[in-house]
Design an enzyme around this catalytic site. Structure first.
Site, PDB file in Angstrom:
ATOM      1  N   LYS A   1      77.040   7.365  40.419  1.00 27.05           N
ATOM      2  CA  LYS A   1      77.422   8.508  39.572  1.00 27.05           C
ATOM      3  C   LYS A   1      78.153   8.060  38.308  1.00 27.05           C
ATOM      4  CE  LYS A   1      78.649  12.291  42.054  1.00 27.05           C
ATOM      5  NZ  LYS A   1      79.355  13.078  43.093  1.00 27.05           N
TER       6      LYS A   1
ATOM      7  N   LYS B   1      81.149   7.119  37.848  1.00 23.02           N
ATOM      8  CA  LYS B   1      82.513   7.615  37.627  1.00 23.02           C
ATOM      9  C   LYS B   1      83.465   7.010  38.661  1.00 23.02           C
ATOM     10  CE  LYS B   1      81.739  12.281  39.666  1.00 23.02           C
ATOM     11  NZ  LYS B   1      81.811  13.730  39.367  1.00 23.02           N
TER      12      LYS B   1
HETATM   13  N1  C2G Z   1      82.592  22.846  40.482  1.00 25.91           N
HETATM   14  C1  C2G Z   1      82.740  24.184  40.117  1.00 25.91           C
HETATM   15  N2  C2G Z   1      83.530  24.507  39.079  1.00 25.91           N
HETATM   16  C2  C2G Z   1      84.191  23.548  38.381  1.00 25.91           C
HETATM   17  C3  C2G Z   1      84.062  22.195  38.751  1.00 25.91           C
HETATM   18  C4  C2G Z   1      83.239  21.859  39.825  1.00 25.91           C
HETATM   19  O1  C2G Z   1      82.139  25.077  40.750  1.00 25.91           O
HETATM   20  N3  C2G Z   1      84.997  23.917  37.329  1.00 25.91           N
HETATM   21  C5  C2G Z   1      81.713  22.530  41.611  1.00 25.91           C
HETATM   22  C6  C2G Z   1      80.531  21.644  41.209  1.00 25.91           C
HETATM   23  O2  C2G Z   1      79.474  22.425  40.663  1.00 25.91           O
HETATM   24  C7  C2G Z   1      80.154  21.023  42.554  1.00 25.91           C
HETATM   25  C8  C2G Z   1      81.523  20.907  43.267  1.00 25.91           C
HETATM   26  O3  C2G Z   1      82.426  21.797  42.586  1.00 25.91           O
HETATM   27  O4  C2G Z   1      79.334  21.923  43.289  1.00 25.91           O
HETATM   28  C9  C2G Z   1      82.080  19.503  43.211  1.00 25.91           C
HETATM   29  O5  C2G Z   1      82.158  19.108  41.858  1.00 25.91           O
HETATM   30  P1  C2G Z   1      82.111  17.526  41.526  1.00 25.91           P
HETATM   31  O6  C2G Z   1      83.133  16.828  42.332  1.00 25.91           O
HETATM   32  O7  C2G Z   1      82.093  17.379  40.042  1.00 25.91           O
HETATM   33  O8  C2G Z   1      80.701  17.153  42.152  1.00 25.91           O
HETATM   34  P2  C2G Z   1      79.485  16.405  41.435  1.00 25.91           P
HETATM   35  O9  C2G Z   1      79.990  15.208  40.715  1.00 25.91           O
HETATM   36  O10 C2G Z   1      78.738  17.430  40.695  1.00 25.91           O
HETATM   37  O11 C2G Z   1      78.677  15.848  42.699  1.00 25.91           O
HETATM   38  O12 C2G Z   1      74.886  15.029  45.432  1.00 25.91           O
HETATM   39  C10 C2G Z   1      75.571  15.994  44.658  1.00 25.91           C
HETATM   40  C11 C2G Z   1      76.756  15.375  43.941  1.00 25.91           C
HETATM   41  O13 C2G Z   1      77.564  14.619  44.821  1.00 25.91           O
HETATM   42  C12 C2G Z   1      77.597  16.481  43.284  1.00 25.91           C
END
Ligand code: C2G
Length: 141
Positions: free
Chosen positions: A45, A47
């Site tokens: 990812k 990050k």
């Molecule tokens: N999310 C949200 N609102 C935000 C930030 C995040 O609804 N302001 C949701 C994202 O859409 C996701 C979840 O919270 O459904 C987790 O966010 P992240 O940790 O950024 O996940 P991500 O990096 O998108 O990883 O295989 C799928 C990936 O692992 C998803």
């Protein structure tokens, strides 16, 4: 018993994550979170999370909506997770709109993209904290 799964890094846990987890739980009775491991974050990812996997897992397990946290260490594990945990519904934020439709066609489960909480993100939190720190440093004491 409707079993729901979602995935993510959930670093610097904030209310946007909580909104997503609450809405995901409302889709069923049991919510599993596939939590991205530190290695998966770094190598797949691109990050680096502030909190380690263990700390992020500890935080998620304290949330009333979360029933089980499992490691996410590959993009491809979703199919096997769906089978292994008898998943009925996959939920994720709509920043992923359309990216996981294959789970519906290939595994026959419901795929739901939920609206993100627009004004908050882990990236923004880090940027704001950096700016606040810089402002404090530039003050004449
Ligand atoms: N999310 C949200 N609102 C935000 C930030 C995040 O609804 N302001 C949701 C994202 O859409 C996701 C979840 O919270 O459904 C987790 O966010 P992240 O940790 O950024 O996940 P991500 O990096 O998108 O990883 O295989 C799928 C990936 O692992 C998803």
């Amino acid at each position: 018993m409707n079993r729901v799964i979602t995935y993510g890094t959930f670093d610097l846990l904030h209310y946007g994550h909580i909104n997503l987890l609450r809405a995901a739980k409302q889709k069923g009775d049991y919510l599993i979170v596939g939590l991205s491991t530190d290695e998966f974050n770094l190598h797949q990812k691109g990050k680096k999370s502030y909190f380690t996997y263990e700390k992020r897992k500890q935080l998620l397990e304290a949330i009333r909506y979360v029933d089980l946290v499992i490691p996410e260490d590959s993009w491809a594990q979703k199919h096997t997770d769906v089978d292994q945990y008898n998943i009925d519904t996959f939920v994720i934020g709509d920043d992923w709109e359309g990216k996981f439709d294959f789970l519906s066609t290939e595994s026959g489960i419901e795929v739901v993209y939920l609206p993100r909480t627009p004004e908050v993100s882990t990236t923004q939190i880090k940027a704001d904290l950096t700016n606040m720190n810089d402002k404090d440093k530039s003050k004449d004491f």
